[in-house]
Motif scaffolding. Structure first.
Motif, PDB file in Angstrom:
ATOM      1  N   ALA A 100      -5.900   1.184  -4.166  1.00  0.00           N
ATOM      2  CA  ALA A 100      -6.147   2.693  -4.028  1.00  0.00           C
ATOM      3  C   ALA A 100      -5.172   3.342  -3.413  1.00  0.00           C
ATOM      4  O   ALA A 100      -5.015   4.608  -3.317  1.00  0.00           O
ATOM      5  N   GLN A 101      -4.247   2.523  -2.433  1.00  0.00           N
ATOM      6  CA  GLN A 101      -3.288   3.278  -1.704  1.00  0.00           C
ATOM      7  C   GLN A 101      -2.116   3.601  -2.250  1.00  0.00           C
ATOM      8  O   GLN A 101      -1.580   4.602  -2.096  1.00  0.00           O
ATOM      9  N   ASN A 102      -1.790   2.850  -3.215  1.00  0.00           N
ATOM     10  CA  ASN A 102      -0.374   2.859  -3.838  1.00  0.00           C
ATOM     11  C   ASN A 102      -0.333   3.587  -5.320  1.00  0.00           C
ATOM     12  O   ASN A 102       0.768   3.806  -6.037  1.00  0.00           O
ATOM     13  N   GLN A 103      -1.415   4.304  -5.585  1.00  0.00           N
ATOM     14  CA  GLN A 103      -1.676   5.091  -6.741  1.00  0.00           C
ATOM     15  C   GLN A 103      -1.704   6.432  -6.548  1.00  0.00           C
ATOM     16  O   GLN A 103      -1.837   7.057  -5.636  1.00  0.00           O
ATOM     17  N   PRO A 104      -1.184   7.323  -7.511  1.00  0.00           N
ATOM     18  CA  PRO A 104      -0.983   8.753  -7.497  1.00  0.00           C
ATOM     19  C   PRO A 104      -2.360   9.256  -7.196  1.00  0.00           C
ATOM     20  O   PRO A 104      -3.096   8.850  -7.763  1.00  0.00           O
ATOM     21  N   ARG A 105      -2.622  10.267  -6.354  1.00  0.00           N
ATOM     22  CA  ARG A 105      -3.644  11.025  -6.030  1.00  0.00           C
ATOM     23  C   ARG A 105      -3.827  12.299  -6.703  1.00  0.00           C
ATOM     24  O   ARG A 105      -2.701  13.210  -6.565  1.00  0.00           O
ATOM     25  N   PRO A 106      -4.836  12.900  -7.490  1.00  0.00           N
ATOM     26  CA  PRO A 106      -4.930  14.205  -7.907  1.00  0.00           C
ATOM     27  C   PRO A 106      -4.838  15.180  -6.819  1.00  0.00           C
ATOM     28  O   PRO A 106      -5.313  15.037  -5.742  1.00  0.00           O
ATOM     29  N   MET A 107      -4.033  16.217  -6.935  1.00  0.00           N
ATOM     30  CA  MET A 107      -3.784  17.344  -6.110  1.00  0.00           C
ATOM     31  C   MET A 107      -5.135  17.987  -6.100  1.00  0.00           C
ATOM     32  O   MET A 107      -5.704  18.428  -7.156  1.00  0.00           O
ATOM     33  N   THR A 108      -5.700  18.612  -4.766  1.00  0.00           N
ATOM     34  CA  THR A 108      -6.824  19.392  -4.764  1.00  0.00           C
ATOM     35  C   THR A 108      -6.146  20.732  -4.216  1.00  0.00           C
ATOM     36  O   THR A 108      -5.382  20.894  -3.386  1.00  0.00           O
ATOM     37  N   PHE A 109      -6.758  21.887  -4.524  1.00  0.00           N
ATOM     38  CA  PHE A 109      -6.473  23.291  -4.187  1.00  0.00           C
ATOM     39  C   PHE A 109      -7.678  23.762  -3.425  1.00  0.00           C
ATOM     40  O   PHE A 109      -8.760  23.801  -3.912  1.00  0.00           O
ATOM     41  N   LYS A 110      -7.463  24.174  -2.287  1.00  0.00           N
ATOM     42  CA  LYS A 110      -8.643  24.924  -1.573  1.00  0.00           C
ATOM     43  C   LYS A 110      -7.966  26.329  -1.158  1.00  0.00           C
ATOM     44  O   LYS A 110      -7.022  26.557  -0.424  1.00  0.00           O
TER      45      LYS A 110
ATOM     46  N   ILE B 220       0.911  -1.132  -0.109  1.00  0.00           N
ATOM     47  CA  ILE B 220      -0.109  -0.225   0.023  1.00  0.00           C
ATOM     48  C   ILE B 220       1.033   1.253   0.114  1.00  0.00           C
ATOM     49  O   ILE B 220       0.028   2.350  -0.080  1.00  0.00           O
ATOM     50  N   SER B 221       2.320   1.220  -0.019  1.00  0.00           N
ATOM     51  CA  SER B 221       2.970   2.278   0.089  1.00  0.00           C
ATOM     52  C   SER B 221       3.735   2.370  -1.138  1.00  0.00           C
ATOM     53  O   SER B 221       4.206   3.492  -1.453  1.00  0.00           O
ATOM     54  N   TYR B 222       3.955   1.333  -1.843  1.00  0.00           N
ATOM     55  CA  TYR B 222       4.805   1.404  -3.180  1.00  0.00           C
ATOM     56  C   TYR B 222       4.211   0.899  -4.361  1.00  0.00           C
ATOM     57  O   TYR B 222       3.496  -0.177  -4.042  1.00  0.00           O
TER      58      TYR B 222
END
Length: 221
Positions: free
Chosen positions: A194-204, A147-149
């Protein structure tokens, strides 16, 4: 899980004598049975630790250690944390229990190389007496890495899991749904999750009310 016949008998005994001192005489050999048969019954083990707190004169450090070892083998569950709540401070200060807590903390912190050094399997009477301990720990480690790599160098993987190069292929091939070796066998590639894939950056951006007042006034004109 424990063997069905034993677990059913223990479950019945827990219902009928949950706070009875005589239950200790049934639960202690049941813990040893779990160790020898590579089974697990957290509910029964937790009940025994509670009984030790009710009847401190019956405490058994060896059985307590076996319970904690089985809880460590069940990582990433929170069983070890829950068990330690039931182990009094004076018992936790004993050498065997302190060592088990140290092993658990290293595993929780993903300090896997340090864990193998501290555990010294093959020269650790306490851990070596528990069948399947190293297998359970490596399974936990693989779960953490997965889940890390997305991939990890084979040499690093072997160091983290304390594996010899001769055993790498066979070990990885045991879990084809979780990982595999790349073509050159220089990296272990983990199955996407779900844990080892890049996640889209969100801006707030926080906008204060004072900054919104001019905009609101324009809208009301």
């Amino acid at each position: 899980m424990a063997s069905s016949s034993s677990s059913e008998a223990i479950a019945l005994a827990l219902k009928e004598h949950v706070y009875d001192e005589c239950l200790i005489d049934k639960l202690e050999p049941y813990v040893t049975e779990q160790v020898n048969a590579s089974t697990y019954d957290f509910i029964a083990n937790k009940a025994l630790l509670k009984l030790y707190s009710f009847f401190p004169q019956r405490r058994n450090e060896q059985i307590t250690a076996q319970i904690l070892i089985k809880a460590i083998m069940n990582l990433p569950s929170t069983d070890m944390t829950l068990c330690l709540y039931l182990v009094p401070e004076d018992v936790r200060e004993s050498e065997s229990i302190r060592q088990l807590v140290k092993y658990w903390e290293l595993l929780e912190a993903a300090k896997f190389v340090e864990f193998w050094e501290a555990a010294n399997l093959g020269g650790n009477t306490l851990l070596d007496s528990v069948p399947g301990f190293d297998t359970a720990i490596r399974s936990y480690m693989v779960g953490v890495l997965a889940i890390s790599y997305q991939r990890i160098e084979s040499d690093v993987f072997m160091e983290l899991l304390a594996l010899d190069k001769a055993h790498l292929d066979a070990y990885v091939n045991q879990m084809p749904n979780l990982m595999n070796l790349d073509e050159n066998k220089t990296s272990v590639v983990f199955t996407a999750n779900a844990q080892n894939q890049p996640r889209p950056m969100t801006f707030k951006e926080n906008i204060s009310f004072d900054r919104m007042v001019p905009v609101m006034s324009l809208l009301t004109v």
